[in-house]
Write an enzyme that holds these catalytic residues in place. Sequence first.
Site, short mmCIF file in Angstrom:
data_model
loop_
_atom_site.label_atom_id
_atom_site.label_comp_id
_atom_site.label_asym_id
_atom_site.label_seq_id
_atom_site.Cartn_x
_atom_site.Cartn_y
_atom_site.Cartn_z
N ASP A 177 0.85 -1.19 0.00
CA ASP A 177 0.00 0.00 0.00
C ASP A 177 0.88 1.24 0.00
OD1 ASP A 177 -2.41 -1.25 0.05
OD2 ASP A 177 -2.88 -0.83 2.14
N ASN A 185 -3.66 12.91 -1.48
CA ASN A 185 -4.77 13.37 -2.33
C ASN A 185 -5.39 14.65 -1.79
OD1 ASN A 185 -5.06 11.71 -4.61
ND2 ASN A 185 -6.06 10.11 -3.42
N ASP A 194 -3.31 10.68 -8.96
CA ASP A 194 -3.34 9.90 -10.20
C ASP A 194 -1.94 9.83 -10.82
OD1 ASP A 194 -6.02 9.47 -9.93
OD2 ASP A 194 -6.64 11.02 -11.35
N GLU A 221 -4.88 2.37 -3.95
CA GLU A 221 -3.43 2.51 -3.92
C GLU A 221 -2.74 1.20 -3.52
OE1 GLU A 221 -4.82 3.79 0.24
OE2 GLU A 221 -5.58 3.75 -1.81
#
Length: 303
Positions: A177, A185, A194, A221
């Site tokens: 992860d 984000n 992204d 992710e």
Amino acid sequence: MAGDDSTVVLTDIKAALASAENEAAQKPAALLVVGGDLNGTIFDLVETEVTIGRNPDNSIPLEFNGISRYHFKVLSKSDSMHSIEDAGSRNGTYVNNKKIEGTVPLSKGDMVKLGSIALKYLPKGDPERLTYDKLQYEANTDSHTGCYNKGYFNNALDLEVKKSKVTGNPLSLIVFDLDHFKKLNDGYGHDAGDYVLKELSAQIRGHGVRDQDVFARYGGEEFVILLPKTNLKQAFEIAERLRKLVEAHHFIYEDKRLPVTASIGVADYRQGVTTGTDLFKRADEAVYKSKQGGRNQVNFYRA
């Protein structure tokens, strides 16, 4: 002027056709599944002898009704010359609806029938396979990152666990992860997130995985790397190399270096693992240990 336009269009068409022919020429001979759950799946014929049957240690394992443990084999005399031979199957092998005996040469478009499965022979360089390559790529690939998708990974995981049961070969799985991805984000925007996912995937594909490995985006992710014929020690070393790769890489978005690290878990096929799900759960538990331990680290599963 209209004549000039048509000449340009014709030239473009010829160039596109030439490009497609060149691309097709690089493709090996293959068997294409026609109909059923695997419709459109392509199996390349790159070995001197390719075995097909229900057992997971076959070159092409097919677990369907009417298929024997070792059903038939394809023999290669050269890149462009193949023949087929039944391997003592219970129900026989059929080419163009005729039961074969002995060794039979294959020609373009021949249909091979075994049990409930039909396979079409495509010789080396056959342009027909380009269409199926494109469809298979789209079906198996995560469109955002270019990695394999979750569905493809799950199928590969189940198959490799079955193979290890039969062959005794080692098998390992890396799950990781990205650390504090939601925070990234929120702080830099979803476009930045992204970008990180795409850039990370490109870096790992370019520097972190071998041809035999299955690198996939599992969701969000979370990523996975399936490592056939790789023991736990080797997998741990690979995972640590990947961790350092991610930590050292400069993820630059709008002139800012983004903070990107990964928490990684490793597990291998051993006693207590009977399914792909078992192996995934173990690697996922190891990821949790890495997060608990402060993130940006590698842990392996301990029973």
